[in-house]
Structures are given as structure tokens and as C-alpha cells.
Design a protein around this motif. Structure first.
Motif, short mmCIF file in Angstrom:
data_model
loop_
_atom_site.label_atom_id
_atom_site.label_comp_id
_atom_site.label_asym_id
_atom_site.label_seq_id
_atom_site.Cartn_x
_atom_site.Cartn_y
_atom_site.Cartn_z
N ALA A 126 4.84 1.89 -10.16
CA ALA A 126 4.55 0.90 -9.12
C ALA A 126 3.44 1.41 -8.22
CB ALA A 126 5.79 0.63 -8.29
N ARG A 127 2.74 0.47 -7.62
CA ARG A 127 1.71 0.79 -6.64
C ARG A 127 2.31 0.48 -5.28
NH1 ARG A 127 -2.53 3.98 -6.79
NH2 ARG A 127 -4.17 3.30 -5.40
N VAL A 128 2.36 1.48 -4.39
CA VAL A 128 2.96 1.30 -3.07
C VAL A 128 1.95 1.63 -1.99
CG1 VAL A 128 5.31 1.76 -3.87
CG2 VAL A 128 3.91 3.64 -3.04
N ARG A 129 2.19 1.07 -0.83
CA ARG A 129 1.31 1.32 0.32
C ARG A 129 2.12 2.03 1.39
NH1 ARG A 129 -0.86 -3.81 3.23
NH2 ARG A 129 1.22 -4.21 2.51
N PHE A 130 1.52 3.08 1.94
CA PHE A 130 2.10 3.80 3.06
C PHE A 130 1.01 3.94 4.10
CE2 PHE A 130 3.16 7.68 5.39
CZ PHE A 130 4.40 7.31 5.88
N GLY A 131 1.10 3.18 5.16
CA GLY A 131 0.02 3.17 6.14
C GLY A 131 -1.23 2.64 5.49
#
Length: 66
Positions: free
Chosen positions: A9-14
């Protein structure tokens, strides 16, 4: 979170985007919040818990002068 092939999965953190494995988390879906460590999603969080966790991260960044 956006699902990718092969259980990834591609996730975003900030402002960062990372590719992580979903091998340790069952039934993760786009829009879910996950806690990731060392390239693996290790648990799903509900929206309330995710927002509280993100608020704590922001507080730590501010305290560190980031």
C-alpha cells in the motif's frame, strides 16, 4: 492509503508518502488508517484514534523545534 499489487500500500504521513506491506494486517482498505513500523502496517486505527495519534506527533515535533 492506496492499495498496490502484491499486498502493498501507498500511505501518507505528513508530507511524506511511503510504500508499506499489508502482510500483518487483515482487511485493510483504501481510506483506512494504519500504524506502520519498519515498512509494515502493524494495526488498523479508527479515525478517532488516528487523529489523536497524529496530534501527539505534532506536539512532539513542536516541542523538538521541528
Amino acid at each position: 492509503m492506496a492499495l498496490l499489487p502484491d499486498g502493498m500500500a501507498r500511505v501518507r504521513f505528513g508530507e511524506s508518502e511511503l510504500t508499506i506491506s499489508l502482510a500483518l494486517v487483515e482487511s485493510a482498505a483504501p481510506g483506512d488508517y494504519v500504524l506502520a513500523h519498519s515498512g509494515f502496517a502493524i494495526t488498523k486505527l479508527d479515525r478517532e484514534e488516528a487523529e489523536a495519534t497524529l496530534a501527539l506527533w505534532r506536539e512532539m515535533e513542536e516541542a523538538a523545534g521541528a
